[in-house]
Write a protein that holds these residues in place. Structure first.
Motif, PDB file in Angstrom:
ATOM      1  N   LYS A   1       0.830  -1.220   0.000  1.00  0.00           N
ATOM      2  CA  LYS A   1       0.000   0.000   0.000  1.00  0.00           C
ATOM      3  C   LYS A   1       0.865   1.273   0.000  1.00  0.00           C
ATOM      4  O   LYS A   1       0.674   2.164  -0.815  1.00  0.00           O
ATOM      5  CB  LYS A   1      -0.947  -0.004   1.223  1.00  0.00           C
ATOM      6  CG  LYS A   1      -1.842  -1.241   1.306  1.00  0.00           C
ATOM      7  CD  LYS A   1      -2.745  -1.216   2.517  1.00  0.00           C
ATOM      8  CE  LYS A   1      -2.021  -1.239   3.852  1.00  0.00           C
ATOM      9  NZ  LYS A   1      -1.259  -2.488   4.110  1.00  0.00           N
ATOM     10  N   SER A   2       1.818   1.342   0.948  1.00  0.00           N
ATOM     11  CA  SER A   2       2.662   2.551   1.018  1.00  0.00           C
ATOM     12  C   SER A   2       3.551   2.650  -0.219  1.00  0.00           C
ATOM     13  O   SER A   2       3.830   3.754  -0.712  1.00  0.00           O
ATOM     14  CB  SER A   2       3.522   2.541   2.286  1.00  0.00           C
ATOM     15  OG  SER A   2       2.702   2.586   3.425  1.00  0.00           O
ATOM     16  N   THR A   3       3.987   1.493  -0.721  1.00  0.00           N
ATOM     17  CA  THR A   3       4.803   1.503  -1.949  1.00  0.00           C
ATOM     18  C   THR A   3       3.988   2.092  -3.104  1.00  0.00           C
ATOM     19  O   THR A   3       4.502   2.886  -3.898  1.00  0.00           O
ATOM     20  CB  THR A   3       5.268   0.066  -2.288  1.00  0.00           C
ATOM     21  OG1 THR A   3       5.968  -0.448  -1.157  1.00  0.00           O
ATOM     22  CG2 THR A   3       6.159   0.034  -3.511  1.00  0.00           C
TER      23      THR A   3
ATOM     24  N   PHE B   1       2.010  11.000   5.352  1.00  0.00           N
ATOM     25  CA  PHE B   1       2.789   9.764   5.460  1.00  0.00           C
ATOM     26  C   PHE B   1       2.341   8.918   6.650  1.00  0.00           C
ATOM     27  O   PHE B   1       1.658   9.395   7.560  1.00  0.00           O
ATOM     28  CB  PHE B   1       4.278  10.107   5.577  1.00  0.00           C
ATOM     29  CG  PHE B   1       4.810  10.721   4.316  1.00  0.00           C
ATOM     30  CD1 PHE B   1       5.418   9.939   3.341  1.00  0.00           C
ATOM     31  CD2 PHE B   1       4.659  12.081   4.064  1.00  0.00           C
ATOM     32  CE1 PHE B   1       5.880  10.501   2.161  1.00  0.00           C
ATOM     33  CE2 PHE B   1       5.115  12.659   2.898  1.00  0.00           C
ATOM     34  CZ  PHE B   1       5.732  11.868   1.941  1.00  0.00           C
ATOM     35  N   GLN B   2       2.788   7.647   6.612  1.00  0.00           N
ATOM     36  CA  GLN B   2       2.391   6.693   7.659  1.00  0.00           C
ATOM     37  C   GLN B   2       2.921   7.154   9.020  1.00  0.00           C
ATOM     38  O   GLN B   2       2.297   6.943  10.045  1.00  0.00           O
ATOM     39  CB  GLN B   2       2.949   5.308   7.287  1.00  0.00           C
ATOM     40  CG  GLN B   2       2.298   4.177   8.031  1.00  0.00           C
ATOM     41  CD  GLN B   2       2.569   2.833   7.353  1.00  0.00           C
ATOM     42  OE1 GLN B   2       3.005   2.751   6.205  1.00  0.00           O
ATOM     43  NE2 GLN B   2       2.298   1.758   8.067  1.00  0.00           N
ATOM     44  N   THR B   3       4.117   7.780   9.020  1.00  0.00           N
ATOM     45  CA  THR B   3       4.634   8.357  10.267  1.00  0.00           C
ATOM     46  C   THR B   3       4.584   9.878  10.129  1.00  0.00           C
ATOM     47  O   THR B   3       4.803  10.406   9.040  1.00  0.00           O
ATOM     48  CB  THR B   3       6.089   7.922  10.509  1.00  0.00           C
ATOM     49  OG1 THR B   3       6.826   8.136   9.315  1.00  0.00           O
ATOM     50  CG2 THR B   3       6.176   6.456  10.896  1.00  0.00           C
TER      51      THR B   3
ATOM     52  N   LEU C   1      -3.568   9.779   1.679  1.00  0.00           N
ATOM     53  CA  LEU C   1      -3.347   9.826   3.127  1.00  0.00           C
ATOM     54  C   LEU C   1      -3.029   8.415   3.621  1.00  0.00           C
ATOM     55  O   LEU C   1      -3.840   7.493   3.486  1.00  0.00           O
ATOM     56  CB  LEU C   1      -4.595  10.369   3.832  1.00  0.00           C
ATOM     57  CG  LEU C   1      -5.113  11.729   3.302  1.00  0.00           C
ATOM     58  CD1 LEU C   1      -6.400  12.133   4.011  1.00  0.00           C
ATOM     59  CD2 LEU C   1      -4.056  12.822   3.456  1.00  0.00           C
ATOM     60  N   ASP C   2      -1.808   8.259   4.156  1.00  0.00           N
ATOM     61  CA  ASP C   2      -1.352   6.925   4.567  1.00  0.00           C
ATOM     62  C   ASP C   2      -1.607   6.714   6.064  1.00  0.00           C
ATOM     63  O   ASP C   2      -0.894   7.256   6.904  1.00  0.00           O
ATOM     64  CB  ASP C   2       0.152   6.776   4.250  1.00  0.00           C
ATOM     65  CG  ASP C   2       0.607   5.318   4.279  1.00  0.00           C
ATOM     66  OD1 ASP C   2      -0.137   4.465   4.817  1.00  0.00           O
ATOM     67  OD2 ASP C   2       1.705   5.035   3.759  1.00  0.00           O
ATOM     68  N   GLU C   3      -2.641   5.966   6.367  1.00  0.00           N
ATOM     69  CA  GLU C   3      -3.043   5.626   7.741  1.00  0.00           C
ATOM     70  C   GLU C   3      -3.165   6.853   8.651  1.00  0.00           C
ATOM     71  O   GLU C   3      -2.441   6.978   9.642  1.00  0.00           O
ATOM     72  CB  GLU C   3      -2.060   4.612   8.343  1.00  0.00           C
ATOM     73  CG  GLU C   3      -2.033   3.311   7.549  1.00  0.00           C
ATOM     74  CD  GLU C   3      -1.385   2.169   8.315  1.00  0.00           C
ATOM     75  OE1 GLU C   3      -1.524   2.131   9.550  1.00  0.00           O
ATOM     76  OE2 GLU C   3      -0.747   1.332   7.670  1.00  0.00           O
ATOM     77  N   PRO C   4      -4.098   7.765   8.304  1.00  0.00           N
ATOM     78  CA  PRO C   4      -4.228   8.988   9.105  1.00  0.00           C
ATOM     79  C   PRO C   4      -4.579   8.728  10.568  1.00  0.00           C
ATOM     80  O   PRO C   4      -4.281   9.562  11.414  1.00  0.00           O
ATOM     81  CB  PRO C   4      -5.365   9.758   8.412  1.00  0.00           C
ATOM     82  CG  PRO C   4      -6.056   8.770   7.536  1.00  0.00           C
ATOM     83  CD  PRO C   4      -5.037   7.746   7.171  1.00  0.00           C
TER      84      PRO C   4
HETATM   85 MG   LIG Z   1       2.260   1.091   4.818  1.00  0.00          MG
END
Ligand SMILES: [Mg+2]
Ligand SMILES: Nc1ncnc2c1ncn2[C@@H]1O[C@H](COP(=O)(O)OP(=O)(O)OP(=O)(O)O)[C@@H](O)[C@H]1O
Length: 271
Positions: free
Chosen positions: A45-47, A87-89, A183-186
């Motif tokens: 997913k993040s990729t 981002f995820q972080t 939006l990566d895992e808000p």
């Molecule tokens: Mg990810």
């Protein structure tokens, strides 16, 4: 009338060494849609976000933004074209204040979208500078209010509690003025109440945006998404309304860990 497609992926593939992390991803997100991307850890997913956002080059495939082929464009050119991401972080500037973080993002957005076209001369340069400064300030203040972070406006972002930092991170993506947001895992790391409040807030302040949101929390997915796509081992295995996707046997098996077969009757007891 159905809305035009804002973001479209066709056959997007990416390997890391021998690992085929994205294996021909096809996906369409309509303008104004809130689309969730779910899938197990390591699904890619993040990729995929890195490829869409220009941080990673795909080996194959095409990314279209508003009908324009933007494959392999750099992140800053994609930002100019209206794509924003979180981002995820959390990635806020910890030593800058909350308002300064928003100003930085608004500055990028305003400078990218307002050109000096048609304003030659010293006086006009000053006028342009003044106009931009006002636009930056207005945009930053607007998002500050949307975030309900006015009391913390002059506080270093690093001193905010975790949930507020995550929200500021989303605010930074918003202040850039993008129309399409990845939006990566808000809601990552938030407790249930915080996550629910964040989703409610996103629905309100991002109502006019096109959203592609990676999310693990199924309550959040149901509360937010018009449609859901499921990524498993680098491939989209299902796309549809949240309830439809949650009932899909391949999804239940691959993601929710439920074996295929007829649904069990909860009223029956074993013989
Ligand atoms: Mg990810
Ligand atoms: N830069 C990289 N170099 C090598 N392998 C990578 C790189 N980035 C990601 N991977 C690998 O690609 C796979 C997919 O990672 P990715 O971060 O996209 O998964 P994800 O679906 O976002 O997972 P999660 O839900 O845990 O965030 C993982 O096996 C990961 O180790």
């Amino acid at each position: 009338m159905t809305a035009p497609v804002a973001l479209k992926l066709e056959g997007v593939a990416r390997r890391f060494g021998a690992a085929r992390v994205l294996d021909g991803v096809d996906l369409s997100v309509r303008a104004g849609e809130r689309h969730a991307l779910i899938g197990p850890n390591g699904a890619g997913k993040s990729t995929l976000f890195n490829v869409i956002g220009g941080a990673l080059r795909p080996d194959r495939g095409t990314v279209w933004l508003d009908g324009v082929d933007v494959t392999r464009r750099s992140p800053h050119r994609l930002a100019r074209a209206g794509l924003g991401r979180s981002f995820q972080t959390t990635r806020v500037f910890a030593r800058l204040t909350v308002l300064e973080n928003l100003r930085c993002a608004a500055w990028c957005g305003v400078v990218a979208t307002q050109s000096a076209h048609g304003v030659p001369g010293l006086l006009s340069k000053w006028a342009l500078w003044w106009r931009r400064s006002r636009a930056i300030e207005d945009q930053a203040e607007r998002v500050l209010v949307d975030l309900a972070l006015e009391p913390a406006a002059h506080q270093p972002a690093g001193t905010l509690e975790y949930g507020a930092q995550r929200r500021l991170d989303l605010g930074v993506a918003l202040a850039g003025g993008a129309r399409v947001l990845l939006l990566d895992e808000p809601t990552a790391g938030m407790n249930r109440d915080e996550a629910a409040r964040t989703i409610e807030w996103m629905r309100a302040v991002m109502a006019d945006k096109t959203l592609l949101v990676i999310e693990h929390d199924m309550d959040a997915v149901f509360a937010l998404a018009d449609r859901v796509s499921v990524l498993v081992q680098g491939r989209i295995v299902a796309t549809g309304a949240a309830a439809e996707v949650a009932a899909d046997e391949r999804v239940r098996e691959a993601y929710l860990g439920v074996p295929p077969g007829p649904p069990r009757d909860p009223g029956r007891t074993a013989p």
